[in-house]
Write a protein that holds these residues in place. Structure first.
Motif, PDB file in Angstrom:
ATOM      1  N   UNK A   1      -5.744  96.098  -9.284  1.00  0.00           N
ATOM      2  CA  UNK A   1      -6.489  95.572  -8.239  1.00  0.00           C
ATOM      3  C   UNK A   1      -7.914  96.324  -8.015  1.00  0.00           C
TER       4      UNK A   1
ATOM      5  N   UNK B   1      -9.460 106.769 -11.014  1.00  0.00           N
ATOM      6  CA  UNK B   1      -9.299 106.201  -9.679  1.00  0.00           C
ATOM      7  C   UNK B   1      -7.817 106.343  -9.159  1.00  0.00           C
TER       8      UNK B   1
ATOM      9  N   UNK C   1     -18.040 102.043  -8.059  1.00  0.00           N
ATOM     10  CA  UNK C   1     -17.819 101.087  -6.691  1.00  0.00           C
ATOM     11  C   UNK C   1     -16.315 100.389  -7.038  1.00  0.00           C
ATOM     12  N   UNK C   2     -15.528 100.531  -6.335  1.00  0.00           N
ATOM     13  CA  UNK C   2     -14.275  99.821  -6.480  1.00  0.00           C
ATOM     14  C   UNK C   2     -14.226  98.614  -5.688  1.00  0.00           C
ATOM     15  N   UNK C   3     -13.878  97.642  -6.359  1.00  0.00           N
ATOM     16  CA  UNK C   3     -13.718  96.354  -5.723  1.00  0.00           C
ATOM     17  C   UNK C   3     -12.331  95.536  -5.924  1.00  0.00           C
ATOM     18  N   UNK C   4     -11.995  95.063  -5.001  1.00  0.00           N
ATOM     19  CA  UNK C   4     -10.853  94.127  -5.162  1.00  0.00           C
ATOM     20  C   UNK C   4     -10.939  93.001  -6.164  1.00  0.00           C
TER      21      UNK C   4
ATOM     22  N   UNK D   1     -11.170  97.640  -9.435  1.00  0.00           N
ATOM     23  CA  UNK D   1     -12.074  97.631 -10.941  1.00  0.00           C
ATOM     24  C   UNK D   1     -13.284  98.152 -10.723  1.00  0.00           C
ATOM     25  N   UNK D   2     -13.600  98.942 -11.567  1.00  0.00           N
ATOM     26  CA  UNK D   2     -15.009  99.890 -11.464  1.00  0.00           C
ATOM     27  C   UNK D   2     -16.203  99.055 -11.853  1.00  0.00           C
ATOM     28  N   UNK D   3     -17.108  99.156 -11.056  1.00  0.00           N
ATOM     29  CA  UNK D   3     -18.472  98.328 -11.496  1.00  0.00           C
ATOM     30  C   UNK D   3     -19.471  99.237 -11.673  1.00  0.00           C
TER      31      UNK D   3
ATOM     32  N   UNK E   1      -3.957  99.998  -9.035  1.00  0.00           N
ATOM     33  CA  UNK E   1      -4.919 100.309  -9.984  1.00  0.00           C
ATOM     34  C   UNK E   1      -5.424  98.845 -10.688  1.00  0.00           C
TER      35      UNK E   1
END
Lengths: 215, 215
Positions: free
Chosen positions: A211, B175, B1-4, A213-215, A209
């Protein structure tokens, strides 16, 4: 003395998938389905069909062309592999909130597990019943395990008490311990300890989790 | 959107050992110990010292010759790796016996987990509090998750309700799902599901037990 009954050992990752196959097969039995393909099971669980076929091959059961596996036969065979067709009688030690939840959990019956007595050192709990299971004083643990030929112990006590409880269980003849306490138990080589510590599962989740992140 | 956020991924077997190191380090902190060697940790947990050194190397912390690692520094670094230094707010869905036990579990605070609300569909439970946490109607789940920016959901509902609950959580912006229901959840690729199903742990134990017989 503990001896090996069979020589075939099922690898742990396979063992951990078997309950998921059992869930699916029980569901199909309930719906009256007679046959199931390994690809159906794979798709239901989002697994690789090759993986599923390999896992199911431990049963020695061969599917029929175009029909697949007989649901009931496959289910019984998987239950046998886990020894869930037999009744595994267990003692539970530590009747706090987690212990009480496990005592009240009806699903264990489907896994062949029966908690026959619970133990605690709190005088306010001793003598009471949780979901029909009597709470006994922890001082009687070794004697009772021996007398009732109990081989399985579930530790839901606090960390600082867990090692002493494990020693008492082993002295009473217990050879398998399901440990929910967040502590590493020191046991003789012939004793089986399976740790069911929530922290390990949570560690995987919170790391992943962090790692994302929601944008 | 989920980013590393980072590129380094810690392998799962390592992640699952980190809480055990954290337990040991917290214990040493309590005793006022300043330094610890990897071989001490290895011996306390019956692990290979090479394994422990390799695991601890993910922190980037280097031990001092003859002294070892600084306990506090190593502890903080491991907590950071699991994101346990931050507060992870979560919703719990299904306030039955297991759900109630988790709501009452004080240890989660040490893992950076805070259950901020619980949900159930039983009118007899809604509006009540379990260990200070209010039980809300499951119909409000999506809206509340969105409003409170909750990213973590814990499912302790029965198997047949779990998929619908997962869908509602995800719709609300969750998430990460910690799934205690004995069912495989179908989720989009960016959603993290960690299964904490007792049946998997028990399968390993009962299989091993069935292969050991007492003579």
């Amino acid at each position: 003395m503990v001896l090996e009954k069979e020589t075939i050992t099922i690898p742990e990752p396979t063992l951990k998938r078997l309950p998921r196959y059992i869930d699916i097969l029980r569901n199909l039995t309930g719906k009256g389905e007679e046959y199931v393909s390994s690809s159906f099971i794979a798709s239901a669980l989002d697994l690789d069909p090759i993986q599923v076929r390999k896992d199911l091959s431990i049963t020695g059961i061969v599917g029929k062309p175009k029909l697949g596996f007989e649901v009931k036969e496959l289910l019984q065979s998987l239950l046998n592999a886990l020894n869930w067709n037999n009744k595994n009688e267990a003692f539970l030690v530590g009747a706090g909130s987690l212990g009480s939840a496990l005592l009240g959990y009806k699903g264990f019956k489907e896994y062949g597990l029966e908690i026959v007595a619970a133990f605690d050192n709190d005088p306010k709990k001793i003598g009471k019943r949780i979901d029909g299971i009597k709470i006994l004083p922890v001082g009687k643990l070794t004697e009772m395990a021996e007398r009732m030929h109990i081989h399985l112990g579930i530790i839901t006590a606090p960390a600082e008490a867990a090692q002493e409880i494990a020693d008492m269980l082993i002295e009473g003849g217990v050879i398998g311990i399901w440990n929910f306490a967040p502590v590493h138990l020191k046991v003789p080589a012939n004793i089986i300890v399976e740790n069911a510590q929530l922290s390990q599962s949570l560690a995987v989740l919170t790391h992943k989790l962090s790692k994302a992140s929601i944008i």
